[in-house]
Design an enzyme around this catalytic site. Sequence first.
Site, mmCIF file in Angstrom:
data_model
loop_
_atom_site.group_PDB
_atom_site.id
_atom_site.type_symbol
_atom_site.label_atom_id
_atom_site.label_comp_id
_atom_site.label_asym_id
_atom_site.label_seq_id
_atom_site.Cartn_x
_atom_site.Cartn_y
_atom_site.Cartn_z
ATOM 1 N N HIS A 25 -6.292 -5.371 -0.362
ATOM 2 C CA HIS A 25 -5.940 -6.310 -1.628
ATOM 3 C C HIS A 25 -6.701 -5.720 -2.808
ATOM 4 C CE1 HIS A 25 -3.731 -9.919 0.170
ATOM 5 N NE2 HIS A 25 -3.761 -9.001 1.230
ATOM 6 N N ASP A 128 -4.653 -12.591 -7.121
ATOM 7 C CA ASP A 128 -4.385 -12.280 -5.838
ATOM 8 C C ASP A 128 -3.695 -13.764 -5.160
ATOM 9 O OD1 ASP A 128 -4.854 -10.088 -3.335
ATOM 10 O OD2 ASP A 128 -5.100 -12.298 -2.949
ATOM 11 N N ASN A 375 -0.047 -0.863 2.346
ATOM 12 C CA ASN A 375 -0.529 -0.021 1.325
ATOM 13 C C ASN A 375 -0.282 1.325 2.136
ATOM 14 O OD1 ASN A 375 -1.936 -1.530 -0.838
ATOM 15 N ND2 ASN A 375 -2.935 -2.017 1.128
ATOM 16 N N THR A 376 -0.389 1.576 3.272
ATOM 17 C CA THR A 376 -0.428 3.048 4.129
ATOM 18 C C THR A 376 1.096 3.429 3.886
ATOM 19 O OG1 THR A 376 -2.388 2.729 5.211
ATOM 20 C CG2 THR A 376 -0.882 4.109 6.061
HETATM 21 N N1 UDP Z 1 -7.600 3.568 3.273
HETATM 22 C C1 UDP Z 1 -8.386 4.819 2.690
HETATM 23 N N2 UDP Z 1 -9.111 5.427 3.604
HETATM 24 C C2 UDP Z 1 -9.435 4.941 4.875
HETATM 25 C C3 UDP Z 1 -8.632 3.695 5.276
HETATM 26 C C4 UDP Z 1 -7.940 2.862 4.284
HETATM 27 O O1 UDP Z 1 -8.140 5.548 1.510
HETATM 28 O O2 UDP Z 1 -10.077 5.330 5.632
HETATM 29 C C5 UDP Z 1 -6.889 3.064 2.209
HETATM 30 C C6 UDP Z 1 -5.444 3.177 2.359
HETATM 31 O O3 UDP Z 1 -5.051 4.211 1.547
HETATM 32 C C7 UDP Z 1 -4.629 2.104 1.740
HETATM 33 C C8 UDP Z 1 -5.627 0.988 2.055
HETATM 34 O O4 UDP Z 1 -6.954 1.542 2.413
HETATM 35 O O5 UDP Z 1 -4.488 2.118 0.517
HETATM 36 C C9 UDP Z 1 -5.508 0.416 3.531
HETATM 37 O O6 UDP Z 1 -4.314 -0.580 3.526
HETATM 38 P P1 UDP Z 1 -3.395 -1.074 4.395
HETATM 39 O O7 UDP Z 1 -2.423 -1.929 3.677
HETATM 40 O O8 UDP Z 1 -2.608 0.343 4.809
HETATM 41 O O9 UDP Z 1 -4.234 -1.558 5.624
HETATM 42 P P2 UDP Z 1 -5.110 -2.631 5.840
HETATM 43 O O10 UDP Z 1 -6.262 -2.367 5.357
HETATM 44 O O11 UDP Z 1 -4.402 -4.205 5.083
HETATM 45 O O12 UDP Z 1 -4.962 -3.004 7.330
#
Ligand code: UDP
Length: 500
Positions: A25, A128, A375-376
């Site tokens: 977030h 948020d 995000n991913t």
């Molecule tokens: N991310 C990253 N490196 C990592 C793990 C995550 O840069 O080793 C970033 C990824 O690019 C994304 C965010 O962290 O922007 C993860 O958000 P996502 O919504 O995919 O998953 P969540 O963390 O909510 O499970």
Amino acid sequence: MEFSGVEGESEKLKAIFLPFITPSHLVPVVDIARIFAMHGVDVTIITTPENAAVFQSSVDRDASRGSSIRTHHVKLPHVPGLPEGVETINFSTSRDTASILFETLTKTLETQFPQLFHQFKPDFIVSDMFYSWSVDAAAEFGIPRLIYVGGTYFAHCAMDSLERFEPHKKVDSEDESFLIPGLPYNLQMTRSQIPERFKTPNSFSEIMNRVKESEKRSYGSLLKSFYAFEGPYEELYREIMGTKSWNVGPISSWVNRDASDKSSRGHGKEVEEGWLSWLDSKQKGSVVYVCFGSMKNNFSGTQIAEIAHGLEDCGDDFIWVVGKVDEGQSRALVEEFEKRVEASKKGYLIWGWGPQLLILEHPAVGGVVTHCGMNTVMETVDAGLPMVTWPLYAEQFFNERLLVDVLKIAVEVGAKEWKTWGDFGNEIVGREKIAMAIALLMGGGEECEEMRRRVKALSEEAKKAIMIGGSSYNSLKDVIQEMKTLKLEKLNSKVEEPVA
Ligand code: UDP
């Protein structure tokens, strides 16, 4: 009037941004704050020092390039049960600590809001979704509140339908599929795939009820989607919520233009570069990138072992952001595995934070295994890469259906069980399923080529969306203009007030 960054101080539109303290977030809300600042808004991001450290270098770079942007630190009080210096909810935060931290942060921000308002004099706030209190705070001070909503429109529409029609209560078992009504396509899910709160109300349901109520009472929502990705669901979302919404996606590539921004994003520090020379040694499109988001390893030791075997057995090279693996999660097995795959040059493991944006844009990467975090998903679509979907928690099983059935840009691994974050659950996805899904993703069959063509086309649309005149670009301009108009109306109404 066209809004630019050259107006007089009194006319300059001012905003405060309140990002949440989980990486997934924090990262997009800071990116959104930065894009507002790049388009002439004076921005103050309010957060704790530990969280600020994650993004401060990008904010400083933006400020040195002319953006009017800064961070303001809020200190958390000492509270029993909250370890000193813990300010972030991440993969190593226990559930109890997360809950105390959430409560402490909420109280601190809410209490300090009046003083922050008088100090920064914002014309609007971007909060948020988890700070539902801020809808009343904004109302009290007579300014609009925009809410940042995580996840896809698709998932929000599906969850609204679950609440309204409760189709999951009309099936006899966890694995019997049912239709989620009211959507532009026949979305089928099983009860085992939907979040627990829809089946049995719990403390998270209360939080999410407050979020939704505050979402409906907000001036409008900001999502990091783009029109070509899920346009029909965007329209449905507006109907359901009865509110406005604006798209600002894909946000990551819009603001993170240089390598330093990309490398340190979400982490604060630039990461070691062994991965780069390893990827440089690989052929174009030959490597699968495996990462399960910022909360990493919601997996038991058995599951981690199956992932390792699945990757070793699959025909393709891989890079796996393994994060942190505890002893109980087969750490020794993963270390042995690492030695083998590095010796054979088949695989590369990253034990901490992976520079995901840089990895995704590397030409050697040809596909992604993801847990379907929004995000991913956005970053992968933007990079034009197809996916293997392996949803775990939150709204990820809905996102999977969007990617696999609607957009047809992904292959599912076959996960069936929704898990509470931090809970390993009972399901084990076996090595064969993992290897097979990767083979389908990376194989050169007609179906696979079609999938690649579709995701490349979507990637083109993503790039157009953030260009001048593109859908997200226009959306950003619109919301800024609307905030500006509200500010002017307020100023004019003050001028017109009769003198007593
Ligand atoms: N991310 C990253 N490196 C990592 C793990 C995550 O840069 O080793 C970033 C990824 O690019 C994304 C965010 O962290 O922007 C993860 O958000 P996502 O919504 O995919 O998953 P969540 O963390 O909510 O499970």
